[in-house]
Design a protein around this motif. Structure first.
Motif, PDB file in Angstrom:
ATOM      1  N   LEU A   8       8.278  -2.540  14.082  1.00 40.77           N
ATOM      2  CA  LEU A   8       8.401  -1.237  14.736  1.00 40.77           C
ATOM      3  C   LEU A   8       8.640  -0.128  13.720  1.00 40.77           C
ATOM      4  CD1 LEU A   8      10.526  -2.213  17.861  1.00 40.77           C
ATOM      5  CD2 LEU A   8       8.160  -1.375  17.851  1.00 40.77           C
ATOM      6  N   LEU A   9       9.425  -0.411  12.704  1.00 43.23           N
ATOM      7  CA  LEU A   9       9.645   0.581  11.648  1.00 43.23           C
ATOM      8  C   LEU A   9       8.321   0.940  10.971  1.00 43.23           C
ATOM      9  CD1 LEU A   9      11.463   2.307   9.823  1.00 43.23           C
ATOM     10  CD2 LEU A   9      11.831   0.267   8.427  1.00 43.23           C
TER      11      LEU A   9
ATOM     12  N   GLY B 134      -1.480   3.384  19.045  1.00 47.91           N
ATOM     13  CA  GLY B 134      -1.593   3.409  20.497  1.00 47.91           C
ATOM     14  C   GLY B 134      -0.387   3.975  21.213  1.00 47.91           C
ATOM     15  N   GLY B 135       0.249   5.008  20.655  1.00 50.43           N
ATOM     16  CA  GLY B 135       1.377   5.634  21.324  1.00 50.43           C
ATOM     17  C   GLY B 135       2.689   4.929  21.104  1.00 50.43           C
ATOM     18  N   LEU B 136       2.728   3.891  20.285  1.00 53.39           N
ATOM     19  CA  LEU B 136       3.940   3.108  20.071  1.00 53.39           C
ATOM     20  C   LEU B 136       5.095   3.981  19.614  1.00 53.39           C
ATOM     21  CD1 LEU B 136       5.404   0.392  19.734  1.00 53.39           C
ATOM     22  CD2 LEU B 136       4.565   0.373  17.407  1.00 53.39           C
ATOM     23  N   ALA B 137       4.852   4.854  18.643  1.00 52.39           N
ATOM     24  CA  ALA B 137       5.935   5.640  18.070  1.00 52.39           C
ATOM     25  C   ALA B 137       6.525   6.612  19.083  1.00 52.39           C
ATOM     26  CB  ALA B 137       5.437   6.398  16.845  1.00 52.39           C
ATOM     27  N   ALA B 138       5.753   6.995  20.084  1.00 60.19           N
ATOM     28  CA  ALA B 138       6.225   7.977  21.049  1.00 60.19           C
ATOM     29  C   ALA B 138       7.023   7.342  22.189  1.00 60.19           C
ATOM     30  CB  ALA B 138       5.042   8.735  21.632  1.00 60.19           C
ATOM     31  N   ARG B 139       6.987   6.052  22.309  1.00 58.76           N
ATOM     32  CA  ARG B 139       7.671   5.388  23.416  1.00 58.76           C
ATOM     33  C   ARG B 139       9.108   5.068  23.048  1.00 58.76           C
ATOM     34  NH1 ARG B 139       3.515   2.227  26.788  1.00 58.76           N
ATOM     35  NH2 ARG B 139       1.615   3.217  26.122  1.00 58.76           N
TER      36      ARG B 139
ATOM     37  N   GLY C 213       2.351   6.602  12.953  1.00 57.49           N
ATOM     38  CA  GLY C 213       2.094   7.673  13.910  1.00 57.49           C
ATOM     39  C   GLY C 213       1.607   7.140  15.234  1.00 57.49           C
ATOM     40  N   ALA C 214       1.849   7.910  16.270  1.00 55.79           N
ATOM     41  CA  ALA C 214       1.534   7.504  17.633  1.00 55.79           C
ATOM     42  C   ALA C 214       0.042   7.272  17.841  1.00 55.79           C
ATOM     43  CB  ALA C 214       2.036   8.560  18.616  1.00 55.79           C
TER      44      ALA C 214
ATOM     45  N   ASN D 242       0.820  -1.215   0.000  1.00 58.81           N
ATOM     46  CA  ASN D 242       0.000   0.000   0.000  1.00 58.81           C
ATOM     47  C   ASN D 242       0.852   1.263   0.000  1.00 58.81           C
ATOM     48  OD1 ASN D 242      -2.346  -1.490   0.010  1.00 58.81           O
ATOM     49  ND2 ASN D 242      -2.639  -1.351   2.216  1.00 58.81           N
ATOM     50  N   GLY D 243       2.140   1.124  -0.238  1.00 57.91           N
ATOM     51  CA  GLY D 243       3.014   2.290  -0.306  1.00 57.91           C
ATOM     52  C   GLY D 243       3.208   3.008   1.006  1.00 57.91           C
ATOM     53  N   GLY D 244       3.078   2.297   2.112  1.00 56.93           N
ATOM     54  CA  GLY D 244       3.331   2.898   3.419  1.00 56.93           C
ATOM     55  C   GLY D 244       2.087   3.265   4.197  1.00 56.93           C
ATOM     56  N   SER D 245       0.966   2.644   3.886  1.00 60.38           N
ATOM     57  CA  SER D 245      -0.240   2.907   4.684  1.00 60.38           C
ATOM     58  C   SER D 245      -0.877   1.581   5.089  1.00 60.38           C
ATOM     59  CB  SER D 245      -1.232   3.776   3.914  1.00 60.38           C
ATOM     60  OG  SER D 245      -1.711   3.096   2.786  1.00 60.38           O
ATOM     61  N   LEU D 246      -1.623   1.648   6.163  1.00 60.93           N
ATOM     62  CA  LEU D 246      -2.273   0.463   6.713  1.00 60.93           C
ATOM     63  C   LEU D 246      -3.627   0.889   7.254  1.00 60.93           C
ATOM     64  CD1 LEU D 246      -1.197  -2.459   6.968  1.00 60.93           C
ATOM     65  CD2 LEU D 246      -0.491  -1.912   9.286  1.00 60.93           C
ATOM     66  N   ASP D 247      -4.650   0.100   6.979  1.00 68.12           N
ATOM     67  CA  ASP D 247      -5.985   0.437   7.463  1.00 68.12           C
ATOM     68  C   ASP D 247      -6.061   0.232   8.980  1.00 68.12           C
ATOM     69  OD1 ASP D 247      -7.322  -2.373   8.048  1.00 68.12           O
ATOM     70  OD2 ASP D 247      -6.219  -2.562   6.153  1.00 68.12           O
TER      71      ASP D 247
END
Length: 164
Positions: A121-122, A133-138, A128-129, A78-83
């Motif tokens: 994780l990448l 669920g805030g993953l990117a911010a941790r 986005g966080a 999807n070129g970097g997107s996920l539903d």
């Protein structure tokens, strides 16, 4: 695969005079390219034979691999997107990976699943966080444990190309 932004010469945020038509590849595009590289590395790695049929705390390792790989592959396609549904599944897979990796005693298994976690994780950081669920911010992308991936609750993100 990703987004390329072209600035016209007169654009205030664009290049200075004399620089020609510069092209800046967006950070998202770079992340998709990095993930694609990691994905190809992961696909070449053999599934750890000792983990076929193994479960840790109710998490089936083959299904965890398939579910995570399916989300990553869908994201790449999807070129970097996920539903939203697949984003929730990816979050659950990452939680499971954080929980089960310390329990794996086979070095090849630890390496295989740690590589899969890095890839997941990448992908999650690009979403986005708020979406994950805030993953990117941790720090380190760590999340509290919670949901598990098991034979009775596993939901595939897509057609996982990684098969044990």
């Amino acid at each position: 695969m990703g987004t390329v932004k072209r600035w016209p010469r007169s654009s205030p945020g664009g290049p200075r005079k004399g620089c020609g038509n510069m092209v800046r590849v967006s950070e998202s595009s770079e992340q998709v390219q990095n993930a694609a590289r990691l994905w190809h590395e992961h696909r070449r790695a053999p599934f750890p034979a000792g983990l076929r049929g193994a479960e840790f705390g109710g998490t089936d390792m083959v299904l965890l691999d398939a579910d995570t790989a399916g989300c990553v592959l869908t994201w790449l396609n999807n070129g970097g997107s996920l539903d939203p549904k697949r984003t929730r599944i990816l979050r659950s897979c990452i939680e499971d990976l954080h929980r089960v990796i310390p329990q794996i005693t086979e070095p090849a298994g630890t390496q295989y699943y740690d590589h899969l976690r890095q890839l997941a994780l990448l992908v999650a950081r690009t979403l986005g966080a708020r979406e994950v669920g805030g993953l990117a911010a941790r720090p380190g992308g760590c999340m509290p444990t919670g949901a598990t991936t098991s034979a009775s609750t596993a939901v595939r993100c897509g057609s996982a190309a990684s098969s044990p």
